[in-house]
Design a protein around this motif. Structure first.
Motif, PDB file in Angstrom:
ATOM      1  N   GLY A 196      37.844  23.533  45.349  1.00  0.00           N
ATOM      2  CA  GLY A 196      36.625  22.776  45.256  1.00  0.00           C
ATOM      3  C   GLY A 196      35.626  23.295  44.263  1.00  0.00           C
ATOM      4  N   TYR A 197      34.792  22.776  43.641  1.00  0.00           N
ATOM      5  CA  TYR A 197      33.852  23.019  42.998  1.00  0.00           C
ATOM      6  C   TYR A 197      32.499  23.958  43.679  1.00  0.00           C
ATOM      7  CZ  TYR A 197      35.401  20.786  38.814  1.00  0.00           C
ATOM      8  OH  TYR A 197      36.339  20.231  37.726  1.00  0.00           O
ATOM      9  N   ALA A 198      32.254  24.856  43.463  1.00  0.00           N
ATOM     10  CA  ALA A 198      30.792  25.442  44.085  1.00  0.00           C
ATOM     11  C   ALA A 198      31.235  25.788  45.619  1.00  0.00           C
ATOM     12  CB  ALA A 198      29.830  24.882  43.943  1.00  0.00           C
ATOM     13  N   ASP A 199      32.483  26.156  45.849  1.00  0.00           N
ATOM     14  CA  ASP A 199      32.507  26.780  47.252  1.00  0.00           C
ATOM     15  C   ASP A 199      31.783  27.776  47.572  1.00  0.00           C
ATOM     16  OD1 ASP A 199      34.070  28.496  49.454  1.00  0.00           O
ATOM     17  OD2 ASP A 199      35.198  26.676  49.499  1.00  0.00           O
ATOM     18  N   GLU A 200      30.836  27.614  48.601  1.00  0.00           N
ATOM     19  CA  GLU A 200      29.790  28.369  49.075  1.00  0.00           C
ATOM     20  C   GLU A 200      30.427  29.865  49.467  1.00  0.00           C
ATOM     21  OE1 GLU A 200      27.266  26.595  51.870  1.00  0.00           O
ATOM     22  OE2 GLU A 200      26.841  24.564  50.651  1.00  0.00           O
ATOM     23  N   ARG A 201      31.372  29.877  50.219  1.00  0.00           N
ATOM     24  CA  ARG A 201      31.986  31.139  50.536  1.00  0.00           C
ATOM     25  C   ARG A 201      32.536  32.059  49.402  1.00  0.00           C
ATOM     26  NH1 ARG A 201      36.358  27.649  53.978  1.00  0.00           N
ATOM     27  NH2 ARG A 201      36.031  26.889  51.869  1.00  0.00           N
ATOM     28  N   VAL A 202      32.971  31.441  48.187  1.00  0.00           N
ATOM     29  CA  VAL A 202      33.393  32.192  47.060  1.00  0.00           C
ATOM     30  C   VAL A 202      32.363  32.793  46.529  1.00  0.00           C
ATOM     31  CG1 VAL A 202      34.826  31.917  44.918  1.00  0.00           C
ATOM     32  CG2 VAL A 202      35.706  30.915  47.132  1.00  0.00           C
ATOM     33  N   ASN A 203      31.305  31.634  46.214  1.00  0.00           N
ATOM     34  CA  ASN A 203      30.186  31.962  45.571  1.00  0.00           C
ATOM     35  C   ASN A 203      29.323  33.165  46.281  1.00  0.00           C
ATOM     36  OD1 ASN A 203      30.685  29.942  43.867  1.00  0.00           O
ATOM     37  ND2 ASN A 203      29.106  28.513  44.385  1.00  0.00           N
ATOM     38  N   ARG A 204      29.353  33.279  47.533  1.00  0.00           N
ATOM     39  CA  ARG A 204      28.409  34.263  48.223  1.00  0.00           C
ATOM     40  C   ARG A 204      29.230  35.523  47.797  1.00  0.00           C
ATOM     41  NH1 ARG A 204      28.001  30.638  52.676  1.00  0.00           N
ATOM     42  NH2 ARG A 204      29.734  31.404  53.596  1.00  0.00           N
ATOM     43  N   ALA A 205      30.628  35.553  47.968  1.00  0.00           N
ATOM     44  CA  ALA A 205      31.461  36.594  47.695  1.00  0.00           C
ATOM     45  C   ALA A 205      31.151  37.375  46.414  1.00  0.00           C
ATOM     46  CB  ALA A 205      33.019  36.421  47.774  1.00  0.00           C
ATOM     47  N   ALA A 206      31.054  36.354  45.643  1.00  0.00           N
ATOM     48  CA  ALA A 206      31.075  36.696  43.877  1.00  0.00           C
ATOM     49  C   ALA A 206      29.502  37.341  43.930  1.00  0.00           C
ATOM     50  CB  ALA A 206      30.830  35.470  43.125  1.00  0.00           C
ATOM     51  N   GLN A 207      28.555  36.615  44.359  1.00  0.00           N
ATOM     52  CA  GLN A 207      27.114  37.287  44.575  1.00  0.00           C
ATOM     53  C   GLN A 207      27.080  38.545  45.052  1.00  0.00           C
ATOM     54  OE1 GLN A 207      24.213  34.642  46.204  1.00  0.00           O
ATOM     55  NE2 GLN A 207      22.469  36.194  46.034  1.00  0.00           N
ATOM     56  N   ARG A 208      27.824  39.156  46.055  1.00  0.00           N
ATOM     57  CA  ARG A 208      27.975  40.291  46.637  1.00  0.00           C
ATOM     58  C   ARG A 208      28.485  41.301  45.455  1.00  0.00           C
ATOM     59  NH1 ARG A 208      29.763  37.580  51.124  1.00  0.00           N
ATOM     60  NH2 ARG A 208      31.783  37.926  50.709  1.00  0.00           N
ATOM     61  N   GLY A 209      29.376  40.724  44.820  1.00  0.00           N
ATOM     62  CA  GLY A 209      29.976  41.628  43.714  1.00  0.00           C
ATOM     63  C   GLY A 209      29.112  41.855  42.681  1.00  0.00           C
ATOM     64  N   MET A 210      28.225  41.007  42.406  1.00  0.00           N
ATOM     65  CA  MET A 210      27.030  40.917  41.355  1.00  0.00           C
ATOM     66  C   MET A 210      26.176  42.254  41.791  1.00  0.00           C
ATOM     67  SD  MET A 210      26.476  36.904  40.458  1.00  0.00           S
ATOM     68  CE  MET A 210      24.848  37.454  39.924  1.00  0.00           C
ATOM     69  N   GLU A 211      25.815  42.012  43.102  1.00  0.00           N
ATOM     70  CA  GLU A 211      24.723  42.965  43.670  1.00  0.00           C
ATOM     71  C   GLU A 211      25.295  44.202  43.712  1.00  0.00           C
ATOM     72  OE1 GLU A 211      23.897  41.069  47.304  1.00  0.00           O
ATOM     73  OE2 GLU A 211      22.519  39.563  46.497  1.00  0.00           O
ATOM     74  N   LEU A 212      26.297  44.628  43.722  1.00  0.00           N
ATOM     75  CA  LEU A 212      26.903  45.788  43.838  1.00  0.00           C
ATOM     76  C   LEU A 212      27.049  46.418  42.172  1.00  0.00           C
ATOM     77  CD1 LEU A 212      30.003  45.481  45.978  1.00  0.00           C
ATOM     78  CD2 LEU A 212      27.896  47.215  46.413  1.00  0.00           C
ATOM     79  N   GLY A 213      26.596  45.782  41.258  1.00  0.00           N
ATOM     80  CA  GLY A 213      26.550  46.187  39.847  1.00  0.00           C
ATOM     81  C   GLY A 213      27.435  45.503  38.701  1.00  0.00           C
ATOM     82  N   VAL A 214      28.107  44.536  38.937  1.00  0.00           N
ATOM     83  CA  VAL A 214      29.073  43.578  38.179  1.00  0.00           C
ATOM     84  C   VAL A 214      29.950  44.468  37.617  1.00  0.00           C
ATOM     85  CG1 VAL A 214      28.931  41.909  36.258  1.00  0.00           C
ATOM     86  CG2 VAL A 214      27.077  42.129  37.976  1.00  0.00           C
ATOM     87  N   ASN A 215      29.363  45.538  36.734  1.00  0.00           N
ATOM     88  CA  ASN A 215      30.429  46.057  35.799  1.00  0.00           C
ATOM     89  C   ASN A 215      29.949  47.684  35.786  1.00  0.00           C
ATOM     90  OD1 ASN A 215      32.559  46.432  33.865  1.00  0.00           O
ATOM     91  ND2 ASN A 215      31.991  44.613  32.829  1.00  0.00           N
ATOM     92  N   LEU A 216      30.889  48.798  36.289  1.00  0.00           N
ATOM     93  CA  LEU A 216      30.458  49.948  36.468  1.00  0.00           C
ATOM     94  C   LEU A 216      31.157  50.657  35.236  1.00  0.00           C
ATOM     95  CD1 LEU A 216      30.462  50.149  40.304  1.00  0.00           C
ATOM     96  CD2 LEU A 216      28.839  49.352  38.899  1.00  0.00           C
ATOM     97  N   THR A 217      30.753  51.935  35.326  1.00  0.00           N
ATOM     98  CA  THR A 217      31.326  52.926  34.168  1.00  0.00           C
ATOM     99  C   THR A 217      32.684  53.138  34.308  1.00  0.00           C
ATOM    100  OG1 THR A 217      28.955  53.627  33.755  1.00  0.00           O
ATOM    101  CG2 THR A 217      30.817  54.985  32.953  1.00  0.00           C
ATOM    102  N   ARG A 218      33.142  53.351  35.510  1.00  0.00           N
ATOM    103  CA  ARG A 218      34.495  53.574  35.991  1.00  0.00           C
ATOM    104  C   ARG A 218      35.106  52.623  36.995  1.00  0.00           C
ATOM    105  NH1 ARG A 218      36.681  59.539  37.028  1.00  0.00           N
ATOM    106  NH2 ARG A 218      38.322  58.401  36.171  1.00  0.00           N
ATOM    107  N   ALA A 219      36.467  52.686  37.181  1.00  0.00           N
ATOM    108  CA  ALA A 219      36.989  51.789  38.149  1.00  0.00           C
ATOM    109  C   ALA A 219      36.081  51.597  39.463  1.00  0.00           C
ATOM    110  CB  ALA A 219      38.324  52.060  38.305  1.00  0.00           C
ATOM    111  N   SER A 220      36.114  50.629  40.076  1.00  0.00           N
ATOM    112  CA  SER A 220      35.162  50.017  41.098  1.00  0.00           C
ATOM    113  C   SER A 220      36.014  50.056  42.487  1.00  0.00           C
ATOM    114  CB  SER A 220      34.193  48.815  41.040  1.00  0.00           C
ATOM    115  OG  SER A 220      35.370  47.860  40.841  1.00  0.00           O
ATOM    116  N   VAL A 221      35.541  50.190  43.565  1.00  0.00           N
ATOM    117  CA  VAL A 221      36.068  49.795  44.782  1.00  0.00           C
ATOM    118  C   VAL A 221      36.633  48.688  44.967  1.00  0.00           C
ATOM    119  CG1 VAL A 221      35.832  49.686  47.279  1.00  0.00           C
ATOM    120  CG2 VAL A 221      34.838  51.532  46.204  1.00  0.00           C
ATOM    121  N   ILE A 222      36.043  47.299  44.502  1.00  0.00           N
ATOM    122  CA  ILE A 222      36.260  46.040  44.295  1.00  0.00           C
ATOM    123  C   ILE A 222      37.696  45.927  43.506  1.00  0.00           C
ATOM    124  CG2 ILE A 222      35.677  43.805  43.606  1.00  0.00           C
ATOM    125  CD1 ILE A 222      33.072  44.180  44.924  1.00  0.00           C
ATOM    126  N   GLU A 223      37.811  46.599  42.459  1.00  0.00           N
ATOM    127  CA  GLU A 223      38.649  46.531  41.436  1.00  0.00           C
ATOM    128  C   GLU A 223      39.914  47.200  42.025  1.00  0.00           C
ATOM    129  OE1 GLU A 223      39.534  48.508  36.949  1.00  0.00           O
ATOM    130  OE2 GLU A 223      37.568  48.710  37.844  1.00  0.00           O
TER     131      GLU A 223
END
Length: 464
Positions: free
Chosen positions: A75-102
């Motif tokens: 479903g659009y704008a699922d709050e659980r998924v959006n919160r998880a994505a926000q946590r990924g953003m707060e960790l830096g979005v795109n790092l210089t080497r592979a990330s833990v989330i990756e």
């Protein structure tokens, strides 16, 4: 243009469609969202989506079955998924080497899909299907890739699009190694293997669309997930036949689960149909609309794209800055958690089965069951509009879509989500009842009398 005085407000009187086409070729970033795919009363532009609903620029809210081109499964704008994505953003979005989330996302997907030993993430399906074709050629040392002519889209890259009617701008040499066969007809594929002995690198196909690989399962039950691994007619399963042919010849068996993955089953349609491909591509519903696509496969094949085998000739597989983007991969991880916790695919099958039977019943009530038919099964259905001659009719398809929109339902195709429930089912049936009443009149009096604007067009056509 004369500059406006300071403090004044200039009103743009152009329509959204005009503005879109002024700055975006095609008016959208995928042709399936173009004006030519919708009736004239469809929203020109959308502002937001929530659950199973979208809202347009004038505040009109519509129940939606397009669901982000089938990418939004929860479903659009699922709050659980959006919160998880926000946590990924707060960790830096795109790092210089592979990330833990990756790493976590890769391990999660590999642990989820039977036979997947390694994964490469990307941002769209075309990247991973093209990579699968390259990998098959690199691994086998062969040239040709076979695809079914009935499956409309594998990639925007030249190797595939050049094999369609859309050849402008593509040298023939770019698609000369793409061969076409017919889905469901193993002899049409065997002919290619005979014509190109020892030269076919791989066969790429969707496991199913509205047409599945096993006629027995389709006849027995359209409403429940297939159990082909237990089927007494397993030898008649087209996917099994393709896999056996590939194994015999040394070609790779490649499934494109861009649509079926994370919709048919969390482990993919391959799990339901009882096959294990050499390579699989995923996308769409992986992260509830966030941009994630994946190429998975057997280790010995995937490692052709690696860098840690000393002396191995390099294969430049997928190299993308945003493949490891952390917000979307965090969204993927949370989407999988929700699937497992709430049985999302079970809901999609149940809802789809009720929708399918309900639409067929409404067509019978309206007396148009011969001219309005539901093709497919509970998880993947399509409404087919037929004229008096029994041939598919785009004017009638336009009319049905137009009338559904008039009554609050946007249904360019049918892709239910976890957000579709009892209220949405009732609303859909009420809209369909009214739409099919007009449809019946159009069959009697002529469809042109009821259409408000131009007829929708196929995406894959040679001329505008």
């Amino acid at each position: 243009m004369t500059a406006e005085p300071e403090g004044s407000t200039q009103v743009d009187t152009r329509s959204y469609s005009e503005r879109l086409h002024k700055v975006i070729p095609g008016g959208a970033h995928t042709y399936s969202r173009g004006d030519d795919q919708y009736p004239s009363n469809a929203p020109e532009i959308l502002v937001s989506g929530k659950g199973a609903y979208v809202t347009d620029s004038v505040g009109r809210t519509l129940l939606d079955y397009g669901m982000g081109l089938r990418a939004v499964t929860l479903g659009y704008a699922d709050e659980r998924v959006n919160r998880a994505a926000q946590r990924g953003m707060e960790l830096g979005v795109n790092l210089t080497r592979a990330s833990v989330i990756e790493l976590e996302a890769a391990e999660r997907l590999v642990g989820l899909i039977d036979g997947a030993d390694m994964v490469k993430f990307a941002k769209n399906g075309s990247n991973v299907t093209t990579a699968a074709a390259k990998l098959a050629r690199a691994f086998t040392g062969r040239t040709f890739i076979c695809v079914p002519r009935q499956h409309p889209f594998f990639s925007f890259d030249d190797w595939f699009i050049g094999a369609t009617v859309l050849k402008r701008g593509i040298p023939e040499t770019h698609h000369a190694a793409t061969l076409l066969f017919d889905y469901g007809d193993i002899e049409s594929l065997r002919v290619l293997f005979d014509a190109y002995p020892g030269q076919i690198a791989g066969v790429m196909l969707e496991p199913a669309t509205t047409v599945g690989p096993c006629g027995h399962c389709a006849r027995v039950n359209r409403l429940m997930p297939p159990t082909c691994s237990e089927c007494p007619n397993r030898s008649d399963n087209f996917l099994v036949q393709v896999q056996e042919l590939c194994v015999k010849d040394g070609a790779l068996f490649i499934l494109d689960e861009m649509i079926t993955g994370f919709r048919w089953h969390l482990k993919g349609a391959q799990h339901l149909y009882g096959v294990r491909p050499d390579l699989t591509t995923f996308g769409k519903g992986m992260a509830n609309g966030f941009a994630v696509a994946a190429l998975t496969g057997r280790r010995e094949i995937m490692e052709v794209g690696g860098i840690n085998r000393a002396g191995q000739e390099r294969t430049f597989l997928i190299s993308t800055t945003h493949g490891g983007e952390m917000a979307s991969l965090a969204a993927f991880l949370e989407t999988v958690n929700i699937y497992e916790q709430f049985g999302v695919t079970d809901h999609l099958w149940r809802y789809g089965a009720r929708l399918l039977t309900g639409l067929e019943e409404l067509a019978r009530e309206a007396g148009v069951e011969q001219a309005f038919q539901i093709q497919g099964n509970g998880i993947s259905m399509n409404y087919v509009t037929l004229g008096a001659d029994g041939a598919p009719s785009l004017p009638l398809r336009t009319l049905f879509s137009q009338e559904m929109i008039r009554h609050g339902v946007l249904m360019p195709w049918i892709a239910p989500s976890f957000a579709h429930g009892e209220g949405e089912l009732d609303r859909t049936f009420e809209a369909a009842r009214r739409a099919l009443a007009v449809y019946a009149l159009a069959l009697e009096q002529g469809v042109d009398k009821f259409l408000q604007g131009p007829v929708i067009k196929p995406v894959f056509r040679q001329f505008n």
